[in-house]
Structures are given as C-alpha cells and as structure tokens.
Design a protein around this motif. Structure first.
Motif, PDB file in Angstrom:
ATOM      1  N   GLU A   1      42.162  29.903  10.620  1.00 36.78           N
ATOM      2  CA  GLU A   1      42.894  30.372   9.444  1.00 36.78           C
ATOM      3  C   GLU A   1      44.199  31.026   9.871  1.00 36.78           C
TER       4      GLU A   1
ATOM      5  N   ALA B   1      45.472  30.308   4.668  1.00 40.21           N
ATOM      6  CA  ALA B   1      45.269  28.863   4.841  1.00 40.21           C
ATOM      7  C   ALA B   1      44.133  28.645   5.834  1.00 40.21           C
ATOM      8  N   TYR B   2      43.078  27.940   5.384  1.00 39.57           N
ATOM      9  CA  TYR B   2      41.917  27.635   6.218  1.00 39.57           C
ATOM     10  C   TYR B   2      41.981  26.158   6.620  1.00 39.57           C
ATOM     11  N   THR B   3      41.752  25.897   7.896  1.00 33.51           N
ATOM     12  CA  THR B   3      41.703  24.528   8.412  1.00 33.51           C
ATOM     13  C   THR B   3      40.333  24.303   9.028  1.00 33.51           C
TER      14      THR B   3
ATOM     15  N   THR C   1      37.692  21.556  10.789  1.00 36.28           N
ATOM     16  CA  THR C   1      37.724  20.329  11.591  1.00 36.28           C
ATOM     17  C   THR C   1      36.300  19.935  11.954  1.00 36.28           C
TER      18      THR C   1
ATOM     19  N   CYS D   1      41.317  23.031  -2.144  1.00 38.71           N
ATOM     20  CA  CYS D   1      41.126  22.096  -1.033  1.00 38.71           C
ATOM     21  C   CYS D   1      41.645  20.699  -1.361  1.00 38.71           C
TER      22      CYS D   1
ATOM     23  N   SER E   1      40.245  16.587   9.790  1.00 40.12           N
ATOM     24  CA  SER E   1      40.410  17.983   9.364  1.00 40.12           C
ATOM     25  C   SER E   1      40.788  18.013   7.896  1.00 40.12           C
TER      26      SER E   1
ATOM     27  N   ARG F   1      42.354  21.048   4.810  1.00 38.96           N
ATOM     28  CA  ARG F   1      43.035  22.340   4.655  1.00 38.96           C
ATOM     29  C   ARG F   1      42.787  22.878   3.258  1.00 38.96           C
TER      30      ARG F   1
ATOM     31  N   THR G   1      43.556  26.497   0.794  1.00 35.93           N
ATOM     32  CA  THR G   1      44.396  27.687   0.695  1.00 35.93           C
ATOM     33  C   THR G   1      43.915  28.575  -0.444  1.00 35.93           C
TER      34      THR G   1
END
Length: 460
Positions: A149, A174-176, A178, A204, A219, A221, A223
């Motif tokens: 994040e 922002a979260y990513t 994977t 998302c 991945s 992302r 937010t």
C-alpha cells in the motif's frame, strides 16, 4: 560297445544342463518384476497426478512384486521426482515370488512433478539385472497473495460541527494485491481494520470493492479516500481470497481449499492548520490567550472595578498588601502587582468616590487622593504571595500627596513583609495578648471610675 554308448548317453545331458538358460533359476524373465506407485493414496498418479498443497507432506509408496523363481539382490528405486535419499526400503533383497514396499516422504514444492520411476534388482547366478518402470508424479499447488500500500496525504480542511472548525486532512490509500501463486485466486477482498474500511469502501475497478478473479502472476489495485483529524494514523490492510482447489493429505484424505490472506501496514501523518476558526462564543483552539486591555471601570466608588493594570499601578508598583501609598490614599486592597484579574482601584478600601473613574498613569498620583486625603489606618498583614506596599517608598521618584513616607514605618513594613509564617503567627499571638491586657484594664478601670463618680456625688 553297447556299455560305452550307454555311458555317453547318461553323461552328455549332465554336461549340457549348466549351459541351459534358467536351469538353476527357473521361471526368470524380463516381466518377472512389476512395480505400482501410489501418491498420497492416489493410484495412477502418472496420468492423473494428485494435487498437494505446497509445504504439505507427499507420501509415495512403491509396491514391488517378484513373480520369478529367483531372488533379486541389491534392489533399489530411482525416482527423479523425489529428493535424493528420500526412498527407504526395508530390505535390499526381494525374494522369489515375494513382495516389497518402499516409501518416500518429503515436502511438496510448487508446480507439476512427473517422472518415470525405475526399480532394479540383480540375479548374480545368471549375471542378469531385472528392471521395471512406471510413470508417477504430483502437482504442487502454490497459492499466495502479496499486499502493498501507498498513502498520499492531501491538504487540510474540514469541519467538526457545532460551530468549531478544525484542520481535518484527507489521504488516499492505494492497495496493490498480487497473486504470486500458480493457481487463480477468486473473490479477493481488501479491508483495513486500522482505518475502519470495509470491502465496500474501496474502489477496485469494475468489480467494486472485490476482485472477482486474480490470475496467477497478475495484480489488482484498489483505492480509498479517508478523512481523519491531524496526527499520526496507521493503516493495516488485509487481503483475502481462495483458489478453490481441493488437495490430498498424506493418508489420502481430501482437504478443502484454505483461505489465502496477506497483510500490509503503513504509517502516515496528517498536518493541522496553524490556527483554527472558532465559532460564535467559542475560543479559538489554537490562538494563544491575549491579555486584557489596561483599563478600569468608571463606576461609582465602592463598585467593582476592571481588571488590574498589568505592570505598575500608581507609580509605586503597589497593588494589594497594605494598600497604603504615602500614608494617605489607599490604592487597591487586594490586588497583586501585574497579575491579570486583580481588583481595580475602585474596589479599594477607603477609596474616595470617583477614584476608579480613570486609569492611573505610572508615576502619577490619583487626583481624588489629593482632593480628599484619607488619614492613615493600621495596615493588615499582606496576603501570601502579594507584594507589600511598604516597599513603595524605596522606589526612586515616589512621592505621596503629603510628603515622604516615615522611615520607621517603612522599616517596620519591610520587616513584616520578610517574616515567615511562624513569625506572623507569633506576632498575632502577641497582639492578641496585648489586646487582652487592654480589655482587662478597661474592665477594671470603668467600674472604678463609676464608683468614684458615685462617691463624689454622695459627698456633694
């Protein structure tokens, strides 16, 4: 002649017997050795390798069957899909028409692991090596998520309600997520208990707050925008999903797909404004307190005056204590020099009317004091922490309305100011004792005077 022919016929078969194949180990051939393998209880693992969760135990069992009539020596199992030395056999000899089971135990790794297992055994008397092969393997299921994040802090601004505005700030988190496994992960949801964010609070993309399918190696992302008061805040992201793959345990049991989770954290600080905007009747939360203006009320004599002047009052710096300046005018009876909230001059004990009507300039004498002088009165002891008025004559340039202050009174006031609590207590005791003596004398003299008067009247 006939006897020699008979001996030859009997000897020749005996000479030929050792050369005949299988004469001493009858029933031995290439198909005499067979092998079957089970992986975590599943047969036919070659065409259909069972799924095993990465890190779980893999148990391979090799069943060897010798259908020949000769013993097999130096039996060994070679399987490229098994770590070296993992296969254990109870014996290195497989008896004729017998069976033998070898077992290999190890931890599963990700990916497909298929190989051809080979079993070998020797027949020393025939100088032959008998072999058997089979296809075997398993599939290691690796499922895992990684969550990172990043926080972007924006400017402050906002309202706390009830007429008070405070410097609230906003931040974009922002979260990513994977998928670093080898199977797709379904229904990936991201929450943040630290910031109180539910899955619906995040964006998302097309799936709203949930990623429907996250393929292996890809991945996504998400937010979220949060508003928080100034200060340091901690974000604790949590991603969860499932690969929906059923695996097999060491004893052949079916294991349902577990929940796949990943965590992350970040600390960020929201700055506040330098000064908040206060509503009606509310003090400013960040503005420092300002001193009151140095003015006094203009009411009548004896009415409460304004706040005490910060600094010197009446030029002598005397507010409170005995309140005597120059032995005549009384300026304040309870105030403290420079203290905010002291009693103004109009509250002075014995002050004439109109004394509190105007501010007293430093070094000046109130006009009312010169117009209506007040005879000096005995001074009460100064309150704790107050500055005694008897120190006023020591200031250069001080003048009273009637002349300089008596040096004896000044020394006495200075001595009273410097005495401690015990000294003050002893002095009060002495004063009470002297007062008692005076009262006793009066009680004795008054009846005597009355008696003398009565006697005089009788004689007359």
């Amino acid at each position: 002649m006939r006897g020699g022919l008979l001996v030859g016929l009997l000897v020749l078969p005996c000479l030929a017997l050792p050369g005949l194949p299988g004469a001493w180990a009858g029933g031995v051939g290439d198909g005499a050795l067979r092998v079957t393998v089970t992986v975590n209880g599943r047969e036919h693992s070659g065409p259909r390798p069972p799924a095993v969760r990465v890190g779980a135990q893999v148990v391979k069992r090799y069943r060897l069957v010798n259908s020949g009539e000769a013993h097999l020596y130096g039996v060994r199992v070679v399987d490229p899909a098994v770590p070296a030395g993992a296969v254990r056999c109870p014996s290195r000899t497989l008896a004729a028409l017998g069976e033998l089971e070898c077992v290999a135990r190890f931890r599963a790794v990700g990916g497909a692991h298929r190989a051809t297992a080979r079993v070998e055994g020797d027949i020393p008397s025939l100088q032959r090596r008998i072999t058997a092969t089979t296809r075997t393997g398993y599939t290691g299921v690796a499922a895992g998520l990684r969550l990172t994040e990043r926080v972007t802090v924006r400017g402050a601004g906002g309202s706390a309600g009830r007429g008070l505005r405070v410097a609230w700030g906003s931040a974009t988190v922002a979260y990513t997520v994977t998928n670093h496994g080898n199977r797709p992960v379904h229904a990936v949801r991201i929450t943040d208990p630290g910031l109180g964010l539910a899955p619906g609070a995040l964006d998302c993309g097309a799936g709203g707050g949930t990623v429907a399918v996250l393929t292996a190696g890809s991945s996504a992302r998400c937010t979220a925008v949060v508003r928080r008061p100034p200060g340091t805040h901690r974000s604790t992201g949590l991603a969860s999903g499932s690969d929906r793959v059923t695996t097999y345990g060491p004893r052949g049991e079916r294991l349902p797909a577990p929940a796949i989770t990943a965590r992350s954290s970040a600390v960020f600080t929201l700055p506040g404004r330098g000064e908040g905007v206060a509503g009606p009747g509310s003090p400013s939360p960040s503005a420092p307190a300002k001193p009151r203006p140095t003015t006094e009320s203009s009411g009548k004599g004896g009415a409460p005056g304004g706040r005490g002047v910060s600094g010197v009052v009446g030029g002598a710096g005397v507010v409170g204590g005995t309140g005597v300046v120059g032995g005549t005018g009384v300026v304040g009876g309870a105030g403290v020099v420079g203290a905010s909230g002291a009693v103004g001059a109009s509250e002075a004990v014995g002050a004439p009317l109109g004394v509190g009507g105007a501010a007293v300039a430093p070094g000046a004498v109130p006009a009312a004091a010169t117009a209506r002088p007040v005879p000096p009165s005995p001074s009460p002891p100064p309150p704790p922490g107050a500055i005694g008025a008897a120190r006023a004559p020591a200031v250069a340039g001080d003048r009273s309305p009637t002349g300089p202050t008596d040096p004896t009174a000044a020394r006495r006031a200075a001595a009273l100011d410097d005495e401690g609590f015990l000294g003050r207590l002893r002095r009060r005791g002495r004063e009470a004792h002297e007062l008692g003596i005076v009262i006793t004398l009066l009680l004795l003299l008054i009846p005597a005077a009355i008696a003398a008067a009565l006697l005089g009247n009788r004689r007359g």
